[in-house]
Design a protein around this motif. Structure first.
Motif, PDB file in Angstrom:
ATOM      1  N   SER A  41       0.853  -1.192   0.000  1.00 18.54           N
ATOM      2  CA  SER A  41       0.000   0.000   0.000  1.00 18.54           C
ATOM      3  C   SER A  41       0.879   1.229   0.000  1.00 18.54           C
ATOM      4  O   SER A  41       2.103   1.133   0.002  1.00 18.54           O
ATOM      5  CB  SER A  41      -0.888   0.012   1.260  1.00 18.54           C
ATOM      6  OG  SER A  41      -1.689  -1.129   1.334  1.00 18.54           O
ATOM      7  N   LEU A  50      -1.203   8.148   1.153  1.00 18.94           N
ATOM      8  CA  LEU A  50      -1.415   9.217   0.169  1.00 18.94           C
ATOM      9  C   LEU A  50      -1.497  10.598   0.805  1.00 18.94           C
ATOM     10  O   LEU A  50      -0.974  11.563   0.265  1.00 18.94           O
ATOM     11  CB  LEU A  50      -2.706   8.970  -0.607  1.00 18.94           C
ATOM     12  CG  LEU A  50      -2.783   7.716  -1.454  1.00 18.94           C
ATOM     13  CD1 LEU A  50      -4.157   7.608  -2.095  1.00 18.94           C
ATOM     14  CD2 LEU A  50      -1.699   7.726  -2.514  1.00 18.94           C
ATOM     15  N   SER A  85       3.723  10.513  -1.621  1.00 18.35           N
ATOM     16  CA  SER A  85       3.210   9.346  -0.917  1.00 18.35           C
ATOM     17  C   SER A  85       4.379   8.599  -0.303  1.00 18.35           C
ATOM     18  O   SER A  85       5.536   8.886  -0.604  1.00 18.35           O
ATOM     19  CB  SER A  85       2.436   8.437  -1.882  1.00 18.35           C
ATOM     20  OG  SER A  85       3.306   7.941  -2.886  1.00 18.35           O
ATOM     21  N   THR A 119      -5.204   8.659   4.691  1.00 19.74           N
ATOM     22  CA  THR A 119      -5.768   8.047   3.486  1.00 19.74           C
ATOM     23  C   THR A 119      -4.684   7.215   2.834  1.00 19.74           C
ATOM     24  O   THR A 119      -3.606   7.722   2.519  1.00 19.74           O
ATOM     25  CB  THR A 119      -6.296   9.113   2.506  1.00 19.74           C
ATOM     26  OG1 THR A 119      -7.294   9.896   3.169  1.00 19.74           O
ATOM     27  CG2 THR A 119      -6.903   8.453   1.268  1.00 19.74           C
ATOM     28  N   GLU A 126      -3.811   3.791  -0.006  1.00 21.73           N
ATOM     29  CA  GLU A 126      -4.288   3.101  -1.197  1.00 21.73           C
ATOM     30  C   GLU A 126      -3.488   1.815  -1.350  1.00 21.73           C
ATOM     31  O   GLU A 126      -2.263   1.831  -1.250  1.00 21.73           O
ATOM     32  CB  GLU A 126      -4.086   3.989  -2.419  1.00 21.73           C
ATOM     33  CG  GLU A 126      -4.609   3.394  -3.712  1.00 21.73           C
ATOM     34  CD  GLU A 126      -4.431   4.345  -4.879  1.00 21.73           C
ATOM     35  OE1 GLU A 126      -5.437   4.864  -5.374  1.00 21.73           O
ATOM     36  OE2 GLU A 126      -3.260   4.578  -5.275  1.00 21.73           O
ATOM     37  N   ASP A 127      -4.197   0.697  -1.587  1.00 20.72           N
ATOM     38  CA  ASP A 127      -3.487  -0.568  -1.774  1.00 20.72           C
ATOM     39  C   ASP A 127      -3.114  -0.749  -3.247  1.00 20.72           C
ATOM     40  O   ASP A 127      -3.452   0.074  -4.096  1.00 20.72           O
ATOM     41  CB  ASP A 127      -4.289  -1.752  -1.234  1.00 20.72           C
ATOM     42  CG  ASP A 127      -5.577  -2.033  -1.986  1.00 20.72           C
ATOM     43  OD1 ASP A 127      -5.770  -1.511  -3.108  1.00 20.72           O
ATOM     44  OD2 ASP A 127      -6.410  -2.794  -1.455  1.00 20.72           O
ATOM     45  N   GLY A 187      -5.655  -0.321  -5.938  1.00 20.15           N
ATOM     46  CA  GLY A 187      -6.265   0.993  -6.104  1.00 20.15           C
ATOM     47  C   GLY A 187      -7.396   1.268  -5.127  1.00 20.15           C
ATOM     48  O   GLY A 187      -8.042   2.304  -5.204  1.00 20.15           O
ATOM     49  N   GLU A 188      -7.629   0.358  -4.173  1.00 21.17           N
ATOM     50  CA  GLU A 188      -8.683   0.549  -3.175  1.00 21.17           C
ATOM     51  C   GLU A 188      -8.164   1.452  -2.064  1.00 21.17           C
ATOM     52  O   GLU A 188      -7.078   1.239  -1.538  1.00 21.17           O
ATOM     53  CB  GLU A 188      -9.131  -0.799  -2.613  1.00 21.17           C
ATOM     54  CG  GLU A 188      -9.787  -1.679  -3.656  1.00 21.17           C
ATOM     55  CD  GLU A 188     -10.148  -3.063  -3.118  1.00 21.17           C
ATOM     56  OE1 GLU A 188     -10.071  -3.277  -1.894  1.00 21.17           O
ATOM     57  OE2 GLU A 188     -10.495  -3.921  -3.934  1.00 21.17           O
ATOM     58  N   LYS A 189      -8.967   2.456  -1.721  1.00 17.78           N
ATOM     59  CA  LYS A 189      -8.558   3.412  -0.696  1.00 17.78           C
ATOM     60  C   LYS A 189      -9.114   3.015   0.663  1.00 17.78           C
ATOM     61  O   LYS A 189     -10.184   2.436   0.774  1.00 17.78           O
ATOM     62  CB  LYS A 189      -9.005   4.813  -1.073  1.00 17.78           C
ATOM     63  CG  LYS A 189      -8.220   5.340  -2.249  1.00 17.78           C
ATOM     64  CD  LYS A 189      -8.452   6.792  -2.503  1.00 17.78           C
ATOM     65  CE  LYS A 189      -7.576   7.229  -3.676  1.00 17.78           C
ATOM     66  NZ  LYS A 189      -7.849   8.568  -4.094  1.00 17.78           N
ATOM     67  N   GLU A 190      -8.340   3.351   1.685  1.00 13.44           N
ATOM     68  CA  GLU A 190      -8.695   3.080   3.069  1.00 13.44           C
ATOM     69  C   GLU A 190      -8.471   4.367   3.851  1.00 13.44           C
ATOM     70  O   GLU A 190      -7.473   5.051   3.655  1.00 13.44           O
ATOM     71  CB  GLU A 190      -7.795   1.961   3.611  1.00 13.44           C
ATOM     72  CG  GLU A 190      -7.955   1.692   5.075  1.00 13.44           C
ATOM     73  CD  GLU A 190      -6.950   0.671   5.617  1.00 13.44           C
ATOM     74  OE1 GLU A 190      -7.175   0.201   6.734  1.00 13.44           O
ATOM     75  OE2 GLU A 190      -5.946   0.370   4.943  1.00 13.44           O
ATOM     76  N   THR A 191      -9.411   4.695   4.724  1.00 13.45           N
ATOM     77  CA  THR A 191      -9.272   5.860   5.586  1.00 13.45           C
ATOM     78  C   THR A 191      -9.179   5.373   7.024  1.00 13.45           C
ATOM     79  O   THR A 191      -9.981   4.539   7.449  1.00 13.45           O
ATOM     80  CB  THR A 191     -10.481   6.807   5.436  1.00 13.45           C
ATOM     81  OG1 THR A 191     -10.556   7.215   4.062  1.00 13.45           O
ATOM     82  CG2 THR A 191     -10.342   8.034   6.303  1.00 13.45           C
TER      83      THR A 191
END
Length: 169
Positions: free
Chosen positions: A63, A66, A95, A133, A135-136, A139-143
């Motif tokens: 990941s 960002l 990043s 924030t 991103e893996d 392309g999936e984002k995690e907060t």
């Protein structure tokens, strides 16, 4: 009256329910992609315009961090400190890579989060909210919401560093 058969069925249902609840807990842990440890912010004196946030991030899959947001600062940037020609420099980066399973330290001497244009003094013991924030590789984002504790520290004063606000690649 409760028969032994009804009591046995009830006990079996309770065990199934407990197992189901336990599995749900494991599922929530598995879905958490990144672990945040030892999050803290350096306390400030009245009128100080900036501070740093530090922590250790461990992602379960490749990941990258960002961005970071915080209501205590008008500007929040990810920075990297480096030594060049015997001068410590600090530059903003787009990043930070978080390799799967490897702890990445955000500390005063490497990557760290700069909190600039502070909205007020950060006092020792305050809890400073940070929103990370990530991103893996898919392309999936995690907060991730973090409460970083404000601690005093005398190791590095960022105001004395040369700041290069161009981005490192």
């Amino acid at each position: 009256m409760n028969s032994p058969l009804a009591t046995s069925r009830f006990a079996q249902r309770c065990k199934q329910l407990a197992l189901g609840v336990a599995l749900i807990g494991v599922a929530f842990q598995v879905s958490a992609q990144t672990r945040v440890d030892d999050a803290w912010v350096r306390a400030t004196v009245a009128g100080q315009p900036s501070s740093g946030a530090f922590m250790t991030l461990t992602a379960s899959s490749d990941s990258k961090l960002l961005s970071v947001q915080s209501p205590v600062a008008k500007v929040v940037q990810i920075h990297q400190s480096s030594m060049k020609d015997d001068v410590m420099k600090m530059q903003q980066v787009d990043s930070v890579a978080l390799p799967a399973g490897k702890a990445v330290s955000f500390d005063p001497h490497g990557y760290h989060i700069m909190l600039m244009d502070l909205t007020g003094q950060i006092k020792e013991g305050d809890h400073v909210p940070l929103t990370l924030t990530l991103e893996d590789a898919k392309g999936e984002k995690e907060t991730i919401e973090v409460q970083a504790v404000a601690k005093p520290i005398g190791t590095m004063d960022h105001s004395k560093m040369m700041h290069d606000h161009s981005k490192m690649n």
